[in-house]
Write an enzyme that holds these catalytic residues in place. Sequence first.
Site, PDB file in Angstrom:
ATOM      1  N   SER A   1     -14.762 -36.965  -7.566  1.00 19.40           N
ATOM      2  CA  SER A   1     -13.550 -36.630  -6.854  1.00 19.40           C
ATOM      3  C   SER A   1     -12.732 -37.854  -6.455  1.00 19.40           C
ATOM      4  O   SER A   1     -12.259 -38.592  -7.307  1.00 19.40           O
ATOM      5  CB  SER A   1     -13.926 -35.787  -5.639  1.00 19.40           C
ATOM      6  OG  SER A   1     -12.798 -35.189  -5.070  1.00 19.40           O
TER       7      SER A   1
ATOM      8  N   LYS B   1     -14.963 -34.351 -11.359  1.00 23.91           N
ATOM      9  CA  LYS B   1     -14.376 -33.426 -10.400  1.00 23.91           C
ATOM     10  C   LYS B   1     -12.978 -33.937 -10.085  1.00 23.91           C
ATOM     11  O   LYS B   1     -12.804 -34.774  -9.215  1.00 23.91           O
ATOM     12  CB  LYS B   1     -15.238 -33.345  -9.149  1.00 23.91           C
ATOM     13  CG  LYS B   1     -14.995 -32.118  -8.283  1.00 23.91           C
ATOM     14  CD  LYS B   1     -13.806 -32.268  -7.398  1.00 23.91           C
ATOM     15  CE  LYS B   1     -13.598 -31.067  -6.516  1.00 23.91           C
ATOM     16  NZ  LYS B   1     -12.351 -31.164  -5.744  1.00 23.91           N
TER      17      LYS B   1
END
Length: 375
Positions: A290, A315
């Site tokens: 992320s 992600k």
Amino acid sequence: MVFAGALTAGAVTGSLPDTAQARRLDANAQSAEGSRATGKPRPEDVRRAAAEAMAKGESPTEAAEQAVSRSGDRWAAVYSEDEYAEFRDALDGEYTGVGLWAKRARDGQVTVSRVRSHSPAADAGIRKGDRLRSVDGRGVDGRPVTEVVSLLRGDADDASAGTPVTVGIQRGADSWSRTLHRARLSTDPVTVTDPVAGVVVVRVSAFTKGSAKAVRDAVRRAPAGSGVVLDLRGNSGGLVTEAVATASCFLDGGLVATYDVDGAQRALHAASGGDTARPLVTLVDGGTMSAAELLTGALQDRGRAVVIGSRTFGKGSVQMPTALPDGSVAELTVGHYRTPSGHAVDGRGITPDLEPGPSALKRAETVLTGLGDPR
């Protein structure tokens, strides 16, 4: 607030702390069928489902969870008011827990990947590498890591600091149980070490509030001519703002990432004045997720860092919170980000420049020696 989110149960090789962050998992049609087709529920659809349930005397939170689950958005999540407050506390750098990080191997076994110093887990003698077999008598093999973390925290009972939790541990052939008492802990996401002369290792475990300032302070304190290893291994994400501010420590302005929110394109830029001369290596692995991937992609694409390790998790979606009528909060995926060169991260990850070899840190030290100080 925009979050690049977070800490998913699906991360087989990822490592998650026992904080409210670990519950962080990580609509666009006119109907539930449309939501299933797009895989992205609209905020108004989720709010409507919650409001209708509330009017019928049913659970708004459960109705919102059902609307989200039907959409197929694997990064969306619904939190009760108290859960979301604790999640915000975790982003502020505090949480209630026992002070251990867990990861799940491919065979389903859950092991301890890190233990916080002076925490209940550390005081009980639990070590990195120990196998976690049970929590309060419930076996954890095969469970998602986030579910294991929830058991450790006592989320179902809104457990507070001081409440007990019994863990089953195995180390080699020995097995035993210990009753720990949860405590209020700070995350301390940034640690700094000097393994060898001329190298400063700055490890960032998560992007909570203040993590970028801690990185900047570490870089400024580093001796002149020293290279920096930015260790993002196991970093499962956090606040995008902190990741961008960390990029600003090493860049003099310019693009960090682009992202879309419901089709509208937006851009994130670094602030000017970062240290662009000091040699920099970034370490990553399959647990780098992320916001940490966003930062890695920026430093790699901008030619600022040599990236060493294994492919990152992949992600690359962006979540935003939606308030529901009963005070609960739904975090819904609103878009995806790309690196400065246009590389899509979601489902693909970032490919490092170099493999880690037997020791990623040793490899980084060698690379830094070759890079030298361009000044």
